[in-house]
Design a protein around this motif. Structure first.
Motif, mmCIF file in Angstrom:
data_model
loop_
_atom_site.group_PDB
_atom_site.id
_atom_site.type_symbol
_atom_site.label_atom_id
_atom_site.label_comp_id
_atom_site.label_asym_id
_atom_site.label_seq_id
_atom_site.Cartn_x
_atom_site.Cartn_y
_atom_site.Cartn_z
ATOM 1 N N GLU A 68 -54.924 60.705 -15.551
ATOM 2 C CA GLU A 68 -54.518 60.561 -16.955
ATOM 3 C C GLU A 68 -54.038 61.910 -17.515
ATOM 4 O O GLU A 68 -53.015 61.973 -18.200
ATOM 5 C CB GLU A 68 -55.698 60.024 -17.775
ATOM 6 C CG GLU A 68 -55.371 59.803 -19.232
ATOM 7 C CD GLU A 68 -56.457 58.996 -19.945
ATOM 8 O OE1 GLU A 68 -57.196 58.241 -19.269
ATOM 9 O OE2 GLU A 68 -56.578 59.125 -21.180
ATOM 10 N N ARG A 92 -52.834 51.409 -11.117
ATOM 11 C CA ARG A 92 -53.537 52.207 -12.129
ATOM 12 C C ARG A 92 -52.586 53.170 -12.827
ATOM 13 O O ARG A 92 -52.642 53.343 -14.039
ATOM 14 C CB ARG A 92 -54.717 52.955 -11.497
ATOM 15 C CG ARG A 92 -55.519 53.749 -12.522
ATOM 16 C CD ARG A 92 -56.856 54.185 -11.989
ATOM 17 N NE ARG A 92 -57.733 53.050 -11.719
ATOM 18 C CZ ARG A 92 -58.950 53.158 -11.174
ATOM 19 N NH1 ARG A 92 -59.434 54.328 -10.844
ATOM 20 N NH2 ARG A 92 -59.686 52.084 -10.971
ATOM 21 N N LYS A 95 -50.809 51.292 -15.419
ATOM 22 C CA LYS A 95 -51.657 50.997 -16.586
ATOM 23 C C LYS A 95 -51.848 52.219 -17.478
ATOM 24 O O LYS A 95 -51.817 52.116 -18.705
ATOM 25 C CB LYS A 95 -53.019 50.476 -16.118
ATOM 26 C CG LYS A 95 -52.967 49.051 -15.587
ATOM 27 C CD LYS A 95 -54.345 48.603 -15.123
ATOM 28 C CE LYS A 95 -54.282 47.224 -14.476
ATOM 29 N NZ LYS A 95 -55.545 46.881 -13.807
ATOM 30 N N VAL A 96 -52.077 53.367 -16.862
ATOM 31 C CA VAL A 96 -52.254 54.587 -17.667
ATOM 32 C C VAL A 96 -50.968 54.876 -18.443
ATOM 33 O O VAL A 96 -50.999 55.140 -19.651
ATOM 34 C CB VAL A 96 -52.623 55.797 -16.785
ATOM 35 C CG1 VAL A 96 -52.691 57.077 -17.631
ATOM 36 C CG2 VAL A 96 -53.954 55.579 -16.067
ATOM 37 N N ALA A 99 -50.597 52.473 -21.260
ATOM 38 C CA ALA A 99 -51.581 52.695 -22.328
ATOM 39 C C ALA A 99 -51.097 53.755 -23.303
ATOM 40 O O ALA A 99 -51.473 53.751 -24.478
ATOM 41 C CB ALA A 99 -52.934 53.098 -21.737
ATOM 42 N N TYR A 100 -50.248 54.667 -22.840
ATOM 43 C CA TYR A 100 -49.740 55.736 -23.705
ATOM 44 C C TYR A 100 -48.326 55.463 -24.213
ATOM 45 O O TYR A 100 -47.668 56.352 -24.727
ATOM 46 C CB TYR A 100 -49.831 57.081 -22.980
ATOM 47 C CG TYR A 100 -51.245 57.625 -23.041
ATOM 48 C CD1 TYR A 100 -51.647 58.426 -24.101
ATOM 49 C CD2 TYR A 100 -52.183 57.295 -22.078
ATOM 50 C CE1 TYR A 100 -52.942 58.907 -24.191
ATOM 51 C CE2 TYR A 100 -53.488 57.768 -22.153
ATOM 52 C CZ TYR A 100 -53.857 58.567 -23.213
ATOM 53 O OH TYR A 100 -55.142 59.029 -23.311
ATOM 54 N N PRO B 221 -54.417 55.537 -28.259
ATOM 55 C CA PRO B 221 -54.230 55.364 -26.814
ATOM 56 C C PRO B 221 -55.408 55.956 -26.034
ATOM 57 O O PRO B 221 -55.940 56.997 -26.399
ATOM 58 C CB PRO B 221 -52.943 56.136 -26.540
ATOM 59 C CG PRO B 221 -52.830 57.126 -27.649
ATOM 60 C CD PRO B 221 -53.469 56.487 -28.845
ATOM 61 N N PHE B 223 -57.447 55.564 -21.868
ATOM 62 C CA PHE B 223 -57.617 54.878 -20.586
ATOM 63 C C PHE B 223 -58.959 55.284 -19.977
ATOM 64 O O PHE B 223 -59.896 54.506 -19.969
ATOM 65 C CB PHE B 223 -56.444 55.172 -19.642
ATOM 66 C CG PHE B 223 -56.451 54.267 -18.433
ATOM 67 C CD1 PHE B 223 -55.862 53.017 -18.490
ATOM 68 C CD2 PHE B 223 -57.094 54.652 -17.264
ATOM 69 C CE1 PHE B 223 -55.911 52.158 -17.391
ATOM 70 C CE2 PHE B 223 -57.135 53.803 -16.169
ATOM 71 C CZ PHE B 223 -56.539 52.567 -16.236
#
Lengths: 384, 384
Positions: A68, A92, A95-96, A99-100, B221, B223
């Motif tokens: 991340e 993953r 997804k990271v 998410a941002y 945001p 994770f």
């Protein structure tokens, strides 16, 4: 029998006794001169392991925290990125990034197959406006035992000239050659419970000059994972937040052992173990999950036919106290995985192969001839 | 002399031998039934320590990671919050909140003074539209040795009825009463190298029902620090990302020791040590930095007049191998801090006081009479 477990999973990996004992020291103050000496020493050691003159920053956190940090320190909201996805850890990354709020173009390959460097070349060449800000990939895909062709993908990134390359090297660093400076890798993320031979709890991020330039304009919110704070403290051999002191003790001891063994010898050992493990599984008649020629030096995934992979794993655990990894997500029951990463010697490989053969015999699925796996592993271990 | 250091700082705090040895066990697989047993056990122990039936989630990270998680899991961009700031860790709350684009109203008190609950009452009562989403405060302000009146501030938050309360209990949890369920504290953050008696590397966040309701709509945001993932895994006695396995071993051992001692006895011990330390400093003639009646049970800050605080600290370290903490930021040289948090017994207090007296004597600033501090400490230790 208690305390006789042998870890053959891709993390946590076995930890040497002297590393465990180093970790059991009483903590010292993290703002003391003595701790600064440890930070200075481990920084040099980490640069040696990473083959870089760049900063290698140490986080109290897992490999995912390092991943991340690798994204949020160099990118901004809405940035367009290419994300490679051929397994759980590629997923993953996606997804990271999502998410941002990044604009993620996923470049997929089937689980078990490597990412195709040509897919990256095409996407990068199509980007005449140079809007792709980063290419984000997993080097060794732990879920499938596939190693991706980082060197080729990186060449296409370098030809693009604008995009950074961000690499999850969690199970490749310390197992195979990742020459950060030579290849010009911008951001490389890893975790302690892997090739480092220490318990989980530390994440590492190596950042190059182009990554630091991007850090200046990155607008994704961050505080604990703001690597600028870590770089500033690192200049004083310190940390912005209380570091995981005892894991630093372990890190120093483990890296000293690695330096004694030497990088070339470490890589050769991992490649030998991959060769022996894959040769043994083929001799036993157990199909490999990763496509031919793409096996990770850290982990071999095996896909038994006509017999539950979990059953083999359970018998090996119960009868011989060897922990193999199971399949993740939809691979559960279809795959077991043999970790050969970190503090693993030839004996461990031979022993795991023998235990798998014994388990198959117990399950009325003995290889023909019984011992074929041990024979193949022994020959391979001798030949490399 | 090597390895004879006595830690009297507010973290890392001394670690019991049995905890160090527990930590030196070989790691086990974090997806194994054996590790699930440890997660189940430590969850119960943590709920006991936190006096709550809520989730107490364990992060691989420092206390600051726990603080950041405490904010980003329950708030959204632009949310209005009140942030208490009367020291370095109050400042940190403000910085984290601002890093995520919250609308921060800072309620300040001078360093050394406690936050004034009336300031919070006024701000909350003025908010007829109920736009304040959270009140964020530090309970024990480690930089100044002040304990803030959490109970009173929380009552004003409860009267507001809309705002959550988010508490940094990093150096108060395990040192003084923080009855989470009884007071209805929504989010409580802490770290391992403090009252927990284990090395740094774990952060803890206790989340109540109202905090989980806010989590659903929180749009910041995240994770790695997304506590929703931790809650989901916790239901299976597991973790979403590789946990710091060996620190879990340490946690289990330390919490078992704490349960044997008992919460009341632990709090009483910390209060006795605060009393003895402050009484001794006053008898020596060294002014306390924290306002009267506001001393933290975890740490006592001392502000010597006419003599460099760093000099005293250095002599105590050099001659007696006792590490005291220095002043932070503008307090450097003006203040030294005596940690009496975690695995500290009466002997440690007596010894630190004697060492400070001896250092003053060496610096031609002996108390009059010499031994006044030891006498006062001994009397105080006996009386409580």
């Amino acid at each position: 029998m208690q305390d006789k477990l042998s870890l053959m999973i891709p993390g946590p990996t076995p930890v040497p006794e002297r590393v465990l004992l180093a970790m059991a020291r009483h903590p010292i103050g993290h703002r003391s001169a003595e701790f600064q000496t440890i930070v200075a020493r481990t920084t040099e050691q980490l640069q040696w392991l990473h083959q870089t003159k760049n900063n290698v920053l140490v986080l109290a956190g897992s490999g995912t925290a390092a991943m991340e940090a690798g994204i949020i320190n160099v990118l901004s909201k809405g940035d367009r990125v290419l994300c490679g996805d051929n397994g759980k850890f590629g997923e993953r990354w996606v997804k990271v990034a999502q998410a941002y709020g990044l604009d993620v173009q996923v470049i997929k390959a089937e689980w078990g197959q490597p990412l195709n460097p040509e897919d990256f070349r095409e996407a990068l060449e199509a980007d005449g406006a140079k809007q792709i800000k980063a290419v984000i990939i997993t080097h060794s895909e732990t879920s499938t035992g596939v190693i991706n062709d980082l060197e080729s993908i990186n060449k296409h990134v370098k030809a693009h000239a604008e995009a950074l390359i961000i690499v999850d090297a969690v199970t490749s660093l310390g197992a195979t050659d990742v020459p950060i400076d030579q290849w010009g890798l911008d951001v490389v993320c890893s975790g302690s419970q892997k090739g480092y031979m220490i318990p989980p709890g530390l994440g590492f991020v190596a950042m190059g000059d182009r990554a630091w330039a991007a850090h200046k304009t990155s607008n994704l919110p961050k505080f604990y994972l703001d690597l600028g704070k870590y770089r500033k403290s690192a200049a004083d051999n310190s940390n912005p937040f209380t570091p995981a002191i005892n894991l630093y003790f372990a890190l120093e001891a483990a890296l000293e052992m690695m330096q004694t063994e030497g990088l070339e010898a470490i890589f050769k050992r991992h490649h030998r173990h991959r060769h022996a493990t894959t040769a043994a599984m083929q001799a036993i008649g157990l199909p490999l999950y990763a496509a031919a020629g793409c096996g990770s030096p850290a982990i071999t995934a095996v896909a038994p036919q006509g017999i539950d992979a979990e059953l083999i794993r359970k018998v090996v655990k119960k009868r011989f106290n060897i922990l193999l990894a199971g399949g993740q997500d939809h691979l559960k029951g279809h795959v077991f995985r043999i970790g050969h990463l970190g503090f693993v010697c030839d004996r461990d490989i031979l022993c795991a192969v023998a235990a798998i053969e014994a388990a198959l015999q117990e399950l009325d699925a003995a290889p023909n001839p019984m011992g074929a796996g041990v024979a193949a592993a022994a020959a391979a271990l001798q030949s490399v």
